[in-house]
Design an enzyme around this catalytic site. Structure first.
Site, PDB file in Angstrom:
ATOM      1  N   HIS A 349      22.076  81.148  -9.616  1.00 18.83           N
ATOM      2  CA  HIS A 349      20.088  80.956  -8.752  1.00 18.83           C
ATOM      3  C   HIS A 349      19.641  80.455  -8.044  1.00 18.83           C
ATOM      4  O   HIS A 349      18.734  80.255  -7.691  1.00 18.83           O
ATOM      5  CB  HIS A 349      19.232  81.142 -10.781  1.00 18.83           C
ATOM      6  CG  HIS A 349      19.689  81.986 -11.728  1.00 18.83           C
ATOM      7  ND1 HIS A 349      18.471  83.031 -11.779  1.00 18.83           N
ATOM      8  CD2 HIS A 349      20.555  81.821 -12.153  1.00 18.83           C
ATOM      9  CE1 HIS A 349      19.648  83.885 -13.023  1.00 18.83           C
ATOM     10  NE2 HIS A 349      20.911  82.992 -13.214  1.00 18.83           N
ATOM     11  N   LYS A 535       3.566  80.034  -8.494  1.00 20.62           N
ATOM     12  CA  LYS A 535       4.964  79.560  -8.571  1.00 20.62           C
ATOM     13  C   LYS A 535       5.466  78.410  -8.631  1.00 20.62           C
ATOM     14  O   LYS A 535       4.515  77.599  -8.615  1.00 20.62           O
ATOM     15  CB  LYS A 535       5.852  80.272  -7.342  1.00 20.62           C
ATOM     16  CG  LYS A 535       5.623  79.883  -5.877  1.00 20.62           C
ATOM     17  CD  LYS A 535       6.376  81.031  -4.598  1.00 20.62           C
ATOM     18  CE  LYS A 535       5.941  81.811  -4.799  1.00 20.62           C
ATOM     19  NZ  LYS A 535       7.483  83.081  -4.604  1.00 20.62           N
ATOM     20  N   ARG A 536       6.543  77.945  -9.619  1.00 20.79           N
ATOM     21  CA  ARG A 536       6.534  76.259  -9.334  1.00 20.79           C
ATOM     22  C   ARG A 536       6.249  75.664  -8.195  1.00 20.79           C
ATOM     23  O   ARG A 536       6.367  76.311  -7.201  1.00 20.79           O
ATOM     24  CB  ARG A 536       8.340  76.161 -10.265  1.00 20.79           C
ATOM     25  CG  ARG A 536       8.303  76.192 -11.766  1.00 20.79           C
ATOM     26  CD  ARG A 536       7.583  75.427 -12.401  1.00 20.79           C
ATOM     27  NE  ARG A 536       8.138  74.452 -12.685  1.00 20.79           N
ATOM     28  CZ  ARG A 536       8.252  73.548 -13.508  1.00 20.79           C
ATOM     29  NH1 ARG A 536       8.378  74.217 -14.554  1.00 20.79           N
ATOM     30  NH2 ARG A 536       8.598  72.329 -13.140  1.00 20.79           N
ATOM     31  N   LYS A 541       9.193  76.137  -1.195  1.00 25.51           N
ATOM     32  CA  LYS A 541       8.063  77.280  -1.676  1.00 25.51           C
ATOM     33  C   LYS A 541       7.456  77.087  -0.380  1.00 25.51           C
ATOM     34  O   LYS A 541       6.574  78.128  -0.620  1.00 25.51           O
ATOM     35  CB  LYS A 541       8.469  78.223  -2.857  1.00 25.51           C
ATOM     36  CG  LYS A 541       9.408  77.315  -3.861  1.00 25.51           C
ATOM     37  CD  LYS A 541       8.994  77.405  -5.384  1.00 25.51           C
ATOM     38  CE  LYS A 541      10.215  77.704  -6.668  1.00 25.51           C
ATOM     39  NZ  LYS A 541      10.817  78.711  -6.690  1.00 25.51           N
ATOM     40  N   THR A 643      10.629  86.125  -8.484  1.00 23.37           N
ATOM     41  CA  THR A 643      10.656  87.766  -8.778  1.00 23.37           C
ATOM     42  C   THR A 643       9.146  88.105  -8.827  1.00 23.37           C
ATOM     43  O   THR A 643       8.563  89.365  -9.113  1.00 23.37           O
ATOM     44  CB  THR A 643      10.897  87.638 -10.116  1.00 23.37           C
ATOM     45  OG1 THR A 643      10.476  86.292 -10.444  1.00 23.37           O
ATOM     46  CG2 THR A 643      12.400  87.873 -11.049  1.00 23.37           C
ATOM     47  N   LYS A 647       6.488  91.165  -8.744  1.00 23.85           N
ATOM     48  CA  LYS A 647       5.630  91.846  -9.969  1.00 23.85           C
ATOM     49  C   LYS A 647       4.182  92.499  -8.951  1.00 23.85           C
ATOM     50  O   LYS A 647       3.457  93.222  -9.123  1.00 23.85           O
ATOM     51  CB  LYS A 647       5.336  90.632 -10.487  1.00 23.85           C
ATOM     52  CG  LYS A 647       6.573  91.054 -11.934  1.00 23.85           C
ATOM     53  CD  LYS A 647       6.348  88.753 -11.889  1.00 23.85           C
ATOM     54  CE  LYS A 647       7.463  88.660 -12.499  1.00 23.85           C
ATOM     55  NZ  LYS A 647       8.295  86.922 -13.215  1.00 23.85           N
TER      56      LYS A 647
HETATM   57  C1  26W Z   1      19.075  71.127 -13.865  1.00 17.47           C
HETATM   58  C2  26W Z   1      17.330  72.001 -13.682  1.00 17.47           C
HETATM   59  C3  26W Z   1      17.837  72.909 -13.210  1.00 17.47           C
HETATM   60  C4  26W Z   1      16.827  73.378 -13.967  1.00 17.47           C
HETATM   61  C5  26W Z   1      16.570  75.102 -13.557  1.00 17.47           C
HETATM   62  C6  26W Z   1      18.090  73.180 -12.009  1.00 17.47           C
HETATM   63  C7  26W Z   1      17.908  74.849 -11.549  1.00 17.47           C
HETATM   64  C8  26W Z   1      17.172  75.195 -12.245  1.00 17.47           C
HETATM   65  C9  26W Z   1      16.646  77.414 -12.384  1.00 17.47           C
HETATM   66  C10 26W Z   1      18.171  77.607 -11.609  1.00 17.47           C
HETATM   67  C11 26W Z   1      15.754  77.323 -11.129  1.00 17.47           C
HETATM   68  C12 26W Z   1      15.935  78.619 -11.326  1.00 17.47           C
HETATM   69  O1  26W Z   1      14.654  78.847 -11.642  1.00 17.47           O
HETATM   70  N1  26W Z   1      16.027  78.940 -10.083  1.00 17.47           N
HETATM   71  C13 26W Z   1      15.073  80.555  -9.832  1.00 17.47           C
HETATM   72  O2  26W Z   1      15.425  81.521 -10.475  1.00 17.47           O
HETATM   73  C14 26W Z   1      15.199  83.165 -10.159  1.00 17.47           C
HETATM   74  C15 26W Z   1      15.775  83.699 -10.852  1.00 17.47           C
HETATM   75  O3  26W Z   1      17.198  84.213  -9.819  1.00 17.47           O
HETATM   76  C16 26W Z   1      14.882  82.956  -8.756  1.00 17.47           C
HETATM   77  O4  26W Z   1      14.148  84.470  -8.331  1.00 17.47           O
HETATM   78  C17 26W Z   1      14.503  82.084  -7.655  1.00 17.47           C
HETATM   79  O5  26W Z   1      14.654  82.332  -6.435  1.00 17.47           O
HETATM   80  C18 26W Z   1      15.129  80.849  -8.025  1.00 17.47           C
HETATM   81  O6  26W Z   1      14.481  79.529  -7.471  1.00 17.47           O
END
Ligand code: 26W
Length: 804
Positions: A349, A535-536, A541, A643, A647
């Site tokens: 992701h 978004k975060r 971003k 995403t 929406k």
């Molecule tokens: C280890 C810390 C950590 C925690 C969460 C690293 C990475 C993450 C996630 C992978 C981050 C995340 O939420 N990525 C997002 O995933 C969405 C669903 O596929 C995408 O639409 C977003 O572009 C992506 O940033």
């Protein structure tokens, strides 16, 4: 569909209120009504739930188990009612009793067991898998505290605990009978058995009791109810004696106490590794226990079980599955490995280096010694098996154990049969750049599955006015199959339909304006352009780029008081990871610029900035239907998919975007004239990386407006940001602007003036909105999970054969 009469519903409600609260409906609080209604609804779905898993067992149906350390369902009452076909009935019944369903819905706590995109996608997939009648289960952690609540104090983000379970969770069922023990720590050694086989022995292990809490994932009006199983930790009876003091007990209970609030920066914390092993081991043990009930040979495992690894956080699924097949089922390594890689599949992701998990060997050895042993053996055999085919450099770059570090993405790719990205560009970048070495070695494993969203939640439930216009214009078929939204294309020139769409948008904008006034005291003009970035908070971003343009627009008005623009309301929603200092500085600066501009009478309320605190699923459901402009302005190549872009498109917002992630596929779906694109392409970004010739200072020196805007960060023009202003100013100039904001500034501003100009022609604007709604069906999670089912999991609905 299950038929329930108003009379029966009221009787059930009264019975539950009596039993649980000894109170009459007339005297009950909204919260008491919520819990009583919830348990009435759960009672109805439980019957379908039981039938569903009994059929899966009887038909020995292949099932997928979606392992995710995050799930972000938000509130479940409305979507459970809709999927059970009871929404209108319950709404009317309550209305007959002068009870507003919305008031009851507000009583439910958001289930916020996730940070952002990854967690919400998992929940959209749960809804879609059940609604497609596919046999799928979620497997995760039941955190006692979800993602922190965000408050702004003097413009600064303050984090508060999210004690979501305080009043209980009406939707879950605790399944003591399905609890398992998870062992960690201690030492592992081999003992020779009389038959010469080596037996794995453990000493000084810690034992955790993993107790499952199951929540029904109700399919859309198809009598299917799947299971989302979340594990909570407890002290095993056998270990009670060891935990005498509260402190000692807390250490153990803390393991599933809280969600790690980082969404792109791995911290490598011990508890996080224990969390990852905890829900993985509990999930794998319960799946193999279930498989044993089928009485089938281990060799058929991959025909009955698919396990999906949602990013690297559950990658220990691979060595844990091997552990049981080797140590308990005593299969040979080759047999176990062949089965494991057929069962496992992995989704990446993010391409951000800091988000790719790498665990120190020392920690892995200490926390899960048997896992480390098996990972080491996987790595050794990988190197051995590849040395005959590939160069040693390639093997050393792709092996799992490198120096004192374990690369979890390498383990996930090597130990599974499929690795997918979440949008076309992202999947291409995985193959061409980020995971290119693996693509050379395993070309057939790489594939793309562009994300999707639960259109029932994000349109049918979040936007009833628009849903009504759709029903009246194209009929109801879009509710079952959102590709039918395409029928709306026939009404592009129908001014009455365009007017109805405009009216529906206005209704939601007025609703949001009321919410904003009630929660911030700021009055916004519903005629203004509602420009939304939700978004975060993360540097890539580029919420800061959005702010730089707002400052330019503000200074323009200050310099030309006679000038008039179409009023704009810039709406932000964003949480920053508590340890992400730079992100928190951007939050402070946005809030300070907001109070500067919002209280500047000289600009006649033409610009308002609204930073709504505590952005979460429920707030998104309020903001998205009211949006005119969808800000998707990440630096090209950085946002894997996004995403919220899907929406907002589905709710008729026009996307203002870089060619990044799924924005490109939105452009492909609607055409260049129905989206506003700007900025560097991914190729141009990589050219800068290639040539190492990006210089933000050069851009700054040549661009007076950029100078004006940036200098405001350090010259006091924006008050109360001494420290943060300097930090940001330096990040852009001294540290050379990592995400190329200055390079995209002019084209972004040009794009924003295009929005300004195009919004003037409301019929044209409305037509573009219509075309976005009509073409949003392709981004349905139902479509996406069907692709996973066909290409990766190889599962199909119950009785699929019969219908053939
Ligand atoms: C280890 C810390 C950590 C925690 C969460 C690293 C990475 C993450 C996630 C992978 C981050 C995340 O939420 N990525 C997002 O995933 C969405 C669903 O596929 C995408 O639409 C977003 O572009 C992506 O940033």
């Amino acid at each position: 569909m299950f038929m329930l009469t108003k009379k029966e519903l009221i009787a059930e409600l009264r019975k539950n209120l009596q039993e649980d609260y000894a109170i009459e409906l007339e005297d009950a609080t909204s919260e008491e009504i919520f819990f009583s209604l919830g348990s009435a609804i759960k009672g109805i779905s439980n019957q379908k739930w039981q039938k569903t898993w009994k059929n899966y067992l009887k038909e020995q149906q292949k099932q997928v188990y979606y392992f995710s350390i995050e799930f972000l369902p938000g509130k479940l009452l409305k979507s459970n009612l809709l999927n059970l076909g009871l929404y209108e009935l319950v709404k009317e019944t309550l209305a007959d009793l002068t009870i507003d369903l919305e008031e009851i819905v507000e009583q439910e706590k958001d289930m916020a067991l996730g940070n952002g995109g990854l967690g919400r996608l998992a929940s959209c997939f749960m809804d879609a898998i059940a609604s497609k009648g596919l046999p799928g289960n979620g497997n995760g952690i039941r955190y006692n505290y979800g993602l922190f609540k965000q408050q702004f104090v003097d413009g600064y983000q303050v984090e508060l605990p999210d004690d979501w379970l305080k009043k209980g969770n009406v939707w879950e069922i605790r399944r003591d009978s399905k609890a398992v023990d998870v062992h960690y720590g201690g030492n592992v050694f081999f003992e020779k058995k009389e038959d010469g086989h080596l037996k794995v022995q453990y000493e000084n292990q810690r034992i955790l009791r993993a107790v499952p809490y199951d929540t029904g994932m109700i399919g859309y009006q198809n009598n299917i109810v799947n299971t989302m199983r979340l594990w909570g930790v407890e002290i095993p009876h056998s270990e009670e004696g060891k935990y005498r003091s509260i402190e000692e007990r807390r250490v153990l209970e803390d393991i599933t106490a809280v969600l790690y609030p980082d969404d792109s920066n791995e911290k490598g914390r011990c508890i996080r590794l224990i969390q990852e092993y905890f829900f993985v081991s509990a999930g794998i043990q319960s799946i193999l226990r279930y498989y044993q009930r089928l009485g089938l040979s281990p060799s058929l495992l991959s025909e009955k079980i698919a396990i999906h690894i949602n990013d690297t956080h559950p990658a220990l699924c691979i060595p844990e599955f091997m552990r049981i097949l080797l140590d308990e089922w005593e299969l040979s390594w080759e047999q176990a490995w062949d089965i494991t890689s057929k069962v496992m599949s992995y989704t990446n992701h993010t391409i951000l280096a800091e988000a790719l998990e790498k665990w120190p060997i020392s920690l892995m050895k200490n926390v899960v010694p048997r896992m480390f042993q098996i990972i080491e053996e996987i790595d050794r055999r990988y190197v051995l098996s590849m040395s005959a085919i590939h160069s040693d450099e390639l093997i050393q770059r792709t092996r799992i154990v490198q120096g004192s570090t374990i690369h979890m993405a390498h383990l996930a790719i090597i130990g599974s049969h499929s690795t997918n990205g979440v949008a076309k560009l992202h999947s291409d970048l995985l193959k061409s750049v980020v995971l290119h070495d693996f693509y050379v070695i395993f070309p057939d494993r790489f594939n793309n599955k562009t994300n999707g969203i639960a259109q029932r939640r994000w349109l049918q439930l979040a936007n009833e006015p628009l849903s009504k216009v759709l029903d009246d214009t194209i009929g109801h078929t879009w509710r079952q199959d959102s590709s039918n939204l395409k029928l709306l294309m026939n009404y592009q020139k129908d001014t009455s339909v365009l007017a109805k769409l405009a009216a529906a948008k206005q209704t939601k904008k007025i609703e949001l304006a009321d919410f904003i006034e009630a929660n911030t005291g700021i009055i916004v003009n519903p005629e203004a352009i509602f420009d939304v970035q939700i978004k975060r908070l993360h540097a890539y971003k580029r919420q800061l780029l959005n702010l730089l343009h707002i400052l330019k627009q503000y200074f323009d008005l200050k310099d030309h008081p006679e000038k008039r623009i179409h009023p704009r309301v810039y709406i932000f929603g964003a949480k920053a990871a508590p340890s992400y200092h730079y992100a928190k500085s951007i939050i402070k600066v946005i809030n300070e610029v907001a109070s500067l501009i919002n209280h500047d009478a000289t600009i006649h309320d033409q610009i308002k900035i609204i930073f709504l605190p505590n952005y979460n699923v429920s707030l998104a459901e309020k903001i998205i239907p009211a949006a005119d402009v969808s800000e998707q302005i990440s630096l090209a190549s950085k946002e894997a998919s996004g995403t919220s872009n899907m929406k907002l498109m589905l709710n008729g917002a026009i996307t203002l975007a870089t060619l990044d992630g799924a924005n490109i596929e939105i452009r492909d779906a609607v055409g260049d004239e129905n989206i506003v694109i700007f900025g560097l392409s991914e190729a141009q970004v990589y050219a800068y990386y290639e040539n190492k010739n990006y210089s933000s200072i050069e851009i700054y020196e040549k661009n007076p407006m950029i100078q004006r805007v940036l200098n405001a960060f350090i010259n006091g023009e924006i008050p109360n940001i001494e420290q943060e202003g300097r930090e940001i100013f330096d990040s852009l100039l001294t540290y050379n602007d990592e995400y190329f904001l200055l390079r995209d500034f002019d084209s972004y501003c040009a794009a924003q003036s295009r929005i300004e100009q195009e919004y003037q022609n409301s019929t044209d604007w409305q037509r573009r909105c219509l075309i976005n709604i009509a073409n949003a069906g392709v981004f349905s999670a139902d479509e996406t999970v069907q692709q996973y089912a066909d290409d990766i999991w190889h599962i199909e609905p119950l009785f699929a054969h019969e219908s053939k």
